[in-house]
Every structure is written in structure tokens, then in C-alpha cells.
Design a protein around this motif. Sequence first.
Motif, short mmCIF file in Angstrom:
data_model
loop_
_atom_site.label_atom_id
_atom_site.label_comp_id
_atom_site.label_asym_id
_atom_site.label_seq_id
_atom_site.Cartn_x
_atom_site.Cartn_y
_atom_site.Cartn_z
N GLN A 1 3.49 -0.62 5.88
CA GLN A 1 3.18 0.63 5.22
C GLN A 1 3.58 0.59 3.74
O GLN A 1 2.82 1.05 2.87
CB GLN A 1 3.91 1.78 5.92
CG GLN A 1 3.42 2.08 7.32
CD GLN A 1 2.04 2.73 7.31
OE1 GLN A 1 1.70 3.47 6.39
NE2 GLN A 1 1.25 2.45 8.31
N LEU A 2 4.75 0.05 3.44
CA LEU A 2 5.22 0.04 2.06
C LEU A 2 4.41 -0.93 1.20
O LEU A 2 4.16 -0.66 0.02
CB LEU A 2 6.70 -0.31 2.03
CG LEU A 2 7.62 0.75 2.64
CD1 LEU A 2 9.07 0.30 2.59
CD2 LEU A 2 7.47 2.08 1.90
N ARG A 3 3.98 -2.03 1.78
CA ARG A 3 3.12 -2.94 1.02
C ARG A 3 1.81 -2.26 0.65
O ARG A 3 1.28 -2.47 -0.45
CB ARG A 3 2.84 -4.21 1.84
CG ARG A 3 3.98 -5.20 1.90
CD ARG A 3 3.51 -6.55 2.41
NE ARG A 3 4.63 -7.39 2.78
CZ ARG A 3 5.10 -7.52 4.01
NH1 ARG A 3 4.54 -6.85 5.00
NH2 ARG A 3 6.12 -8.30 4.25
N SER A 4 1.30 -1.44 1.56
CA SER A 4 0.05 -0.75 1.28
C SER A 4 0.19 0.24 0.13
O SER A 4 -0.80 0.66 -0.47
CB SER A 4 -0.46 -0.02 2.54
OG SER A 4 0.35 1.11 2.84
N HIS A 5 1.44 0.64 -0.16
CA HIS A 5 1.70 1.55 -1.29
C HIS A 5 2.35 0.80 -2.45
O HIS A 5 3.05 1.38 -3.26
CB HIS A 5 2.58 2.71 -0.83
CG HIS A 5 1.81 3.77 -0.11
ND1 HIS A 5 1.24 3.54 1.13
CD2 HIS A 5 1.47 5.04 -0.45
CE1 HIS A 5 0.61 4.65 1.52
NE2 HIS A 5 0.73 5.56 0.58
N ARG A 6 2.13 -0.51 -2.48
CA ARG A 6 2.53 -1.35 -3.60
C ARG A 6 4.03 -1.32 -3.84
O ARG A 6 4.48 -1.29 -4.99
CB ARG A 6 1.77 -0.94 -4.87
CG ARG A 6 0.26 -1.06 -4.71
CD ARG A 6 -0.47 -0.63 -5.97
NE ARG A 6 -1.93 -0.74 -5.78
CZ ARG A 6 -2.82 -0.39 -6.70
NH1 ARG A 6 -2.42 0.08 -7.87
NH2 ARG A 6 -4.11 -0.50 -6.46
N ARG A 7 4.81 -1.32 -2.76
CA ARG A 7 6.26 -1.39 -2.90
C ARG A 7 6.77 -2.81 -2.66
O ARG A 7 7.88 -3.00 -2.19
CB ARG A 7 6.94 -0.42 -1.92
CG ARG A 7 6.80 1.04 -2.27
CD ARG A 7 7.34 1.37 -3.67
NE ARG A 7 8.73 0.99 -3.81
CZ ARG A 7 9.74 1.84 -3.66
NH1 ARG A 7 9.53 3.09 -3.36
NH2 ARG A 7 10.99 1.43 -3.85
#
Length: 330
Positions: free
Chosen positions: A186-192
Motif C-alpha cells: 500500500q505504501l509503495r503505491s503512494h510513493r513512500r
Amino acid sequence: MATPVRVCGACHNDLPSDYCAQDSRIIALIGAKASGKSTYVSVLVNELRHRVGQAYGAALAAMGDESQSRDREMAEDLYERLRLPGATRPAATGFNDPLLYRLSLPHGRQGSRHTALVFFDAAGEDLKSAESMNRYTRYLSAADGIVLLVDPLQLGAVRDALPQGSGPMPSRETPALQIAADVATQLRSHRRSGSRGRVDTPLAVAVTKTDTLRPLLDPHSPLLRNAPHSGGRFDEAGRLAVHEEARSLLEGWDSGALWRQLERDFSTVSLFGLSALGSPPPAEAPADAPKSGPQPVRVEDPLLWLLGLRGLIPVAKPPRDGARKGESAA
């Protein structure tokens, strides 16, 4: 339409008037059902107001009517009625409002630094799939730190190793490894994530219910005693000792599968061990706290580590003796 009322950009709930005047830190709390998230928050708040607050010269106050009301209810239920909190409401029945607190810490000569702490608790049912986690992605992506609670009683190796008569075991829920992997996705999908594809949000992974693990631990284990917080400073050497012991335990319980997953998904991660109650609930009344009341061990460590990373509390650094094996934490 413009409005004079400040609202949260993620959930659109009203924000207390003093929230925006503070340096805010969002702490996301995640874990499978029955991992003890609600109990953990109740005990952590109490410790920040008393034992830990005294060590750091800190003060903690709930902000806004909703948080103040829930804060009073939590304290009355757990510390006066000795009743454990109920299960966190799943997202299907409505969004779980975060708890807002103002943490005041000494800063400079007789000054204070005020930080807004936002505790966001995701229900276990909402962590079973990436689809259901989407309800909470905005909070996760905005979080300054994440605390993942891992119930050791979910692991078959721990159940088998504990002596007979250790009490009832919880039903099997979503494995911590799967929860961690879903959060990272999920966080990768929000560029974290950084250049190496690892999520850059600091992650504190806490093995809970360490009181039930006493038969499996050395009597001198650092997991069985609170950190001293000498001089109002977070003990980094103590954190490293706890991290290494927790990593060693996980190696024995799941061949290190969880730790390998964490190392590959997160750039800043540390392991902890804690007990919110200090002893199991009475066998005849599993919804009650121990009759002596909560006697917590190391519940504050994950939050203090996250605050230390942000420079909000002083940290006592250990002697420079080289990198610890397997250490990924900053």
C-alpha cells in the motif's frame, strides 16, 4: 465550499482548534485481531502520563471533545473497572476516528515543545486483504511512524513450546508477515519507498504479551524489565539489546521469515517486546484485566524510538562498536 472549521484531509472529521498549532506526528497502529491494539493504546497513554512522563518531564493531554471522551472511557474501563477494551470497530461499520493528544516536552531553557500525536488504530478485519486496507491508506501514507503489534501466540512454534496450562490460545488470524507485506504494498503505491524499493516510513515491530513467554525466556532477558530512561534519555543500547533478542526469538519461531520480509520491505525497522498488562487476564474472566491492574513492561519503547528518530526526545547513543548483525534501524 469554504468553512471556518478545520477538518482532516483524510477522514474529513473536525480537528480541534489547537491541533493545527502543534507540530503533528501521526502514529499508525496495526496488527491482527486479538493482538491487543486497544489495550496497548490505553496503557501507553497512562504510562506517558505517569512513569514515562515523569522520566522525560513530559505532559500528555487529549485534544478535542471526541478524544477527551474516549480517553476518559479508556481510563475508567481499564484502571477503575479493570475491564479490557472491546475489539476495534471494523471499517465496514464506519471509519475509526484517530485519538489526538498534545505531548509537551522540555525544550531549551525552561521552554516547552508541543507535538500533536495522532494514534490511528486499524481493526484486524481490515488487514486481511489489500482491498480492505484501501480504506486506511491515506492515514498509512501520511504516518510518520507505524507500530505493528505481533501476537506470539499466533505462531504454532510458540504454542507448542509453552507448557501445558498456559491458558487459552487465541483463534488464528492474519499472519503478521502478510500484514507487513500488505502495508508495504500500500505504501509503495503512494510513493513512500526509496530508490531501492524499500518503504521509508519507520516501522516499529513489537512482539506483544511477553508475560506469556516467560517460560521461554532467560530470567535476565531485557524483555522482562522496563528501560530505565536515565536522565530523561532514550537508551539506544537497550533498544539494540531488545532488538537482537526479539530477532533471535523470531529466528527460532519462524526460521526468520518475518524478519527477512521486514528487512526487504522497510528501510528503517526495529524489533521490540512488550507486555501491556504484565500478566495474563484471569482464566475465569478473560475480558478482565489482572486483579492487580496493568503492570506494563516496555510499552513505551516503540513510540519513544519513533520520537527519537524525529529528534523530539534526547537519545543516549551506545558506543560505536560497529553495526549489529541484521540491524536495519536507524
